[in-house]
Scaffold this active site. Structure first.
Site, short mmCIF file in Angstrom:
data_model
loop_
_atom_site.label_atom_id
_atom_site.label_comp_id
_atom_site.label_asym_id
_atom_site.label_seq_id
_atom_site.Cartn_x
_atom_site.Cartn_y
_atom_site.Cartn_z
N SER A 182 25.39 -8.80 49.62
CA SER A 182 23.97 -8.88 49.30
C SER A 182 23.42 -7.48 49.02
O SER A 182 23.88 -6.83 48.10
CB SER A 182 23.22 -9.58 50.44
OG SER A 182 21.85 -9.75 50.13
N HIS A 209 23.87 -12.06 46.26
CA HIS A 209 22.51 -12.60 46.25
C HIS A 209 21.69 -11.92 45.16
O HIS A 209 21.28 -10.77 45.29
CB HIS A 209 21.83 -12.36 47.61
CG HIS A 209 22.45 -13.14 48.72
ND1 HIS A 209 22.34 -12.76 50.04
CD2 HIS A 209 23.19 -14.28 48.73
CE1 HIS A 209 22.97 -13.64 50.81
NE2 HIS A 209 23.51 -14.56 50.03
N ASP A 305 24.19 -14.64 56.11
CA ASP A 305 24.88 -15.55 55.21
C ASP A 305 26.37 -15.18 55.17
O ASP A 305 26.73 -14.02 54.98
CB ASP A 305 24.28 -15.46 53.81
CG ASP A 305 24.79 -16.55 52.88
OD1 ASP A 305 25.28 -17.58 53.39
OD2 ASP A 305 24.68 -16.38 51.65
#
EC number: 3.1.1.61
Length: 366
Positions: A182, A209, A305
């Site tokens: 991310s 992301h 995540d």
């Protein structure tokens, strides 16, 4: 208290952005600037913890301002941009210049007032306030150089259990490599994917992301730098050695076995995951398709995540590597996996390509 400098040529946007920070308990606006030139000067003089930066501004645009700030007084910069294709390309250029992350501010201040946008803005600023700004520049020091040149980080390479990574490389033969990343991901991926040889024997599936327009730009950038073929994921792509797929920003990326071959799927569901694309969704599908034959990397990024997906991979006998704290822009996702006891090994960023090659049995790149 996190001190923020807001740089935007729109008075309405400056007020809207500033209001969000002033209403939060842990952020404050030290000043605002109407163009990049003023932003550079105020960043040097005021030394804010985080800078929010518009892209298109008079006198000096956001990209040039980022370059100047990262040269003179490096600090985390959050780009606020539009979700157009042009906006994606310009924002990715700003990130190559050293910006840490980005967020779409939409076309009006009303977009900023949406609760999810406010929460994302505050969340990103909070994460970046604790980040390692020296890692952001594409032409800056390598993560290894950054670690060795900072007093509290000198022991990073030796303290990371790199040797245990080679031990776990014999855990099993692998059929697929999956990567979750991310904040700080675009630059981190540019240290890993281009360092792999054309003969790397595993297909690679990546969740970064990002919104859709940005993931295509990222895939194109990685493809231009790499011996491997990198593309944004589409439904029905064959996953074979030499291919790298990056999840499209508005779709999940999953792996299925069709007639014996690994194939990509790009569903919009499940909608319940907090991210789309979701690292957990990719990891879970990889386990279902390949069981223990999954080599996993969890890299720099905020949040958790990938944690539950990594647990599934470990439970089925796969291998999980994480990026270390000293070379992560934001040590959130790797920390969650490491603290849960799910990491087989922890590596500095520059050691990850070699670890992947050893695990996969790939020849060293000349």
């Amino acid at each position: 208290m996190i001190r923020v400098l807001v740089v935007d040529d729109s008075l309405v946007m400056r007020k809207a952005i500033s209001r969000i920070f002033e209403q939060a308990d842990d952020t404050t606006v030290v000043d605002t600037a109407t163009n990049g030139e003023a932003g550079v000067e105020k960043a040097r003089r005021l030394e804010p913890d985080v800078v929010t930066m518009d892209v298109e501004m008079p006198k000096m645009n956001g990209i040039e301002a980022v370059r100047h700030i990262m040269e003179a007084s490096p600090r985390p910069i959050l780009m606020l941009s539009s979700l157009t294709e042009k906006g994606a390309e310009v924002t990715m250029e700003a990130m190559r210049a050293g910006a840490a992350d980005f967020l779409s501010k939409g076309a009006s201040s009303a977009t900023l007032r949406a609760n999810d946008v406010e929460e994302k803005l505050l969340g990103k600023v909070r994460a970046l306030a604790d980040s390692n700004a020296r890692l952001f520049r594409e032409d800056g020091p390598s993560p290894a150089e950054t670690v060795s040149s900072t007093g509290s980080r000198e022991a990073s390479s030796s303290s990371s259990p790199t040797s245990s990574g080679t031990d776990t490389a014999t855990k099993g033969s692998y059929e697929l490599a999956v990567i979750g990343v991310s904040t700080g991901g675009p630059m981190a991926l540019q240290h890993v994917i281009p360092a792999l040889p054309a003969a790397f024997p595993l297909p690679i599936a990546i969740v970064q992301h990002m919104p859709a327009q940005f993931t295509r730009s990222l895939a194109d950038r990685l493809d231009s730098l790499s011996e491997l073929a990198v593309a944004e994921a589409e439904d029905g792509m064959l996953l074979e050695p030499g291919r790298v797929v990056v999840a499209a920003g508005d779709r999940h990326l999953t792996v299925e076995r069709r007639e014996g071959a690994l194939t990509t799927c790009t569903p919009a569901e499940p909608a319940g995951d907090s991210h789309r694309p979701s690292v957990n969704v990719l990891f879970r599908s990889a386990v279902e398709a390949c069981r223990e034959d999954v080599l996993t990397l969890v890299m720099t990024g905020m949040g958790k995540d990938g944690l539950e997906g990594a647990r599934r991979i470990q439970d089925d006998g796969g291998t999980v590597y994480v990026q270390d704290e000293d070379t992560s822009v934001v040590y959130g996702m790797p920390r969650a996996v490491a603290e849960a006891g799910l990491a087989d090994a922890t590596f500095p960023l520059d050691d990850l390509p070699d670890a992947m090659q050893k695990a996969a049995g790939a020849p060293a790149r000349p």
